[in-house]
Design a protein around this motif. Structure first.
Motif, PDB file in Angstrom:
ATOM      1  N   ALA A  78     -79.666  10.630  -2.966  1.00 39.58           N
ATOM      2  CA  ALA A  78     -80.036   9.698  -4.040  1.00 39.58           C
ATOM      3  C   ALA A  78     -79.938   8.250  -3.562  1.00 39.58           C
ATOM      4  O   ALA A  78     -80.808   7.428  -3.858  1.00 39.58           O
ATOM      5  N   ASP A 102     -77.237  13.997  -9.924  1.00 41.82           N
ATOM      6  CA  ASP A 102     -76.441  13.052 -10.711  1.00 41.82           C
ATOM      7  C   ASP A 102     -75.142  12.684  -9.998  1.00 41.82           C
ATOM      8  O   ASP A 102     -74.612  11.598 -10.210  1.00 41.82           O
ATOM      9  N   GLU A 127     -70.470   9.439  -9.133  1.00 39.47           N
ATOM     10  CA  GLU A 127     -71.777   9.360  -9.787  1.00 39.47           C
ATOM     11  C   GLU A 127     -72.776   8.647  -8.874  1.00 39.47           C
ATOM     12  O   GLU A 127     -72.452   7.633  -8.250  1.00 39.47           O
ATOM     13  N   ASN A 128     -73.989   9.165  -8.803  1.00 40.67           N
ATOM     14  CA  ASN A 128     -75.033   8.535  -8.004  1.00 40.67           C
ATOM     15  C   ASN A 128     -75.651   7.362  -8.757  1.00 40.67           C
ATOM     16  O   ASN A 128     -75.589   7.313  -9.988  1.00 40.67           O
ATOM     17  N   ASP A 130     -78.443   5.382 -10.666  1.00 44.61           N
ATOM     18  CA  ASP A 130     -79.581   5.821 -11.490  1.00 44.61           C
ATOM     19  C   ASP A 130     -80.789   4.967 -11.102  1.00 44.61           C
ATOM     20  O   ASP A 130     -80.877   3.790 -11.456  1.00 44.61           O
ATOM     21  N   TYR A 133     -83.170   3.854 -14.068  1.00 40.30           N
ATOM     22  CA  TYR A 133     -82.519   2.818 -14.878  1.00 40.30           C
ATOM     23  C   TYR A 133     -82.545   1.487 -14.139  1.00 40.30           C
ATOM     24  O   TYR A 133     -82.882   0.446 -14.712  1.00 40.30           O
ATOM     25  N   SER A 134     -82.205   1.544 -12.867  1.00 43.99           N
ATOM     26  CA  SER A 134     -82.076   0.297 -12.129  1.00 43.99           C
ATOM     27  C   SER A 134     -83.432  -0.397 -11.961  1.00 43.99           C
ATOM     28  O   SER A 134     -83.527  -1.621 -12.107  1.00 43.99           O
ATOM     29  N   LYS A 163     -83.508   9.320 -24.248  1.00 45.68           N
ATOM     30  CA  LYS A 163     -83.455   9.013 -22.812  1.00 45.68           C
ATOM     31  C   LYS A 163     -84.392   7.863 -22.465  1.00 45.68           C
ATOM     32  O   LYS A 163     -84.056   6.998 -21.660  1.00 45.68           O
ATOM     33  N   LYS A 167     -82.971   4.596 -20.674  1.00 40.25           N
ATOM     34  CA  LYS A 167     -83.409   4.271 -19.310  1.00 40.25           C
ATOM     35  C   LYS A 167     -84.196   2.972 -19.244  1.00 40.25           C
ATOM     36  O   LYS A 167     -84.335   2.387 -18.182  1.00 40.25           O
TER      37      LYS A 167
END
Ligand code: CTP
Ligand code: CA
Length: 223
Positions: A78, A102, A127-128, A130, A133-134, A163, A167
């Motif tokens: 990821a 995830d 946690e990876n 996102d 989102y980023s 979601k 997001k």
């Protein structure tokens, strides 16, 4: 002489597509993965290319080969996928079809874990990042159109609608990946497209047909 270049509605547009699973290492020989084949992402990249887009295809270790005619960036994890996505910006649109893990193992071992230590291994997770989102929340590099996916098993539309807001993407392509649907790893998909106006459920069709319909809508939105 045959013309090998044909202009389409997406000619001159740069579009980034993430695809496939990610692999998160446990040690040099073991990893955590998921069931994504990469078929839907590859089909989307192909459909966008056919309409004339310049496609950056950022793929984890998928079963399905990347389509011809796209710029392929192969990644494993990821974190590597996020780095490759940032490298591929700016783009007019971004489609996040990858099944990103995830979680990763908090400290992957540089040496192979051995049975001889006596105790069972205990994996601790972190946690990876996102990626969707980023990029959706990027202040200076947000593509004009950001499309996410939502693989759900219950309350597909409600979960995917929430979601989309969480997001910060423009559209979410939601699908029901319950084992009974046979979609995960299969040739077909049954999706609901969610945008700011609501949800539109498409009939079950091939992953290529889903991709062509999505690519046509992307072209409409960008032109
Ligand atoms: N995604 C991403 N980076 C992550 C996780 C997800 O870019 N680390 C993207 C996926 O490519 C997809 C969308 O976010 O387009 C939704 O992925 P999904 O796994 O359904 O969402 P999550 O926020 O991880 O929620 P869940 O707990 O349901 O897995
Ligand atoms: Ca997830």
């Amino acid at each position: 002489i045959t013309a090998y270049f044909q202009a389409g509605p997406l000619t001159g547009k740069r579009i980034l597509v993430t695809s496939g699973p990610t692999h998160e290492p446990i040690d040099p020989v073991r990893y955590i993965a998921n069931r994504s084949s990469g078929a839907q992402g590859a089909a989307i990249a192909k459909a966008l290319h056919v309409l004339g887009a310049k496609v950056s295809f950022i793929t984890g270790p998928a079963d399905v080969p990347p389509p011809a005619g796209v710029d392929v960036v192969r990644v494993e994890t990821a974190q590597q996928m996020l780095d490759a996505v940032r490298q591929a910006l700016p783009a007019d649109a971004a489609v996040f079809a990858a099944a990103v893990a995830d979680w990763r193992v908090a400290s992957a071992s540089d040496s192979k874990l051995k049975k001889t230590s006596g105790a069972l291994p205990v994996l601790t997770f972190a946690e990876n990042p996102d990626i969707l989102y980023s990029i959706s929340h990027s202040e200076d590099q947000r593509p004009k159109l950001v499309v996410g996916f939502a693989a759900e098993t219950d309350d597909v539309v409600a979960n995917a609608t929430a979601k989309r807001l969480r997001k910060g993407c423009d559209w979410i392509v939601a699908n029901d990946v319950s084992p009974s649907t046979g979609i995960m790893g299969g040739q077909e998909n049954a999706v609901t497209l969610i945008d700011e106006k609501g949800a539109e459920t498409w009939p079950r069709m091939s992953k290529d047909a889903v991709s062509q319909r999505l690519a046509a809508l992307i072209a409409e939105r960008l032109t």
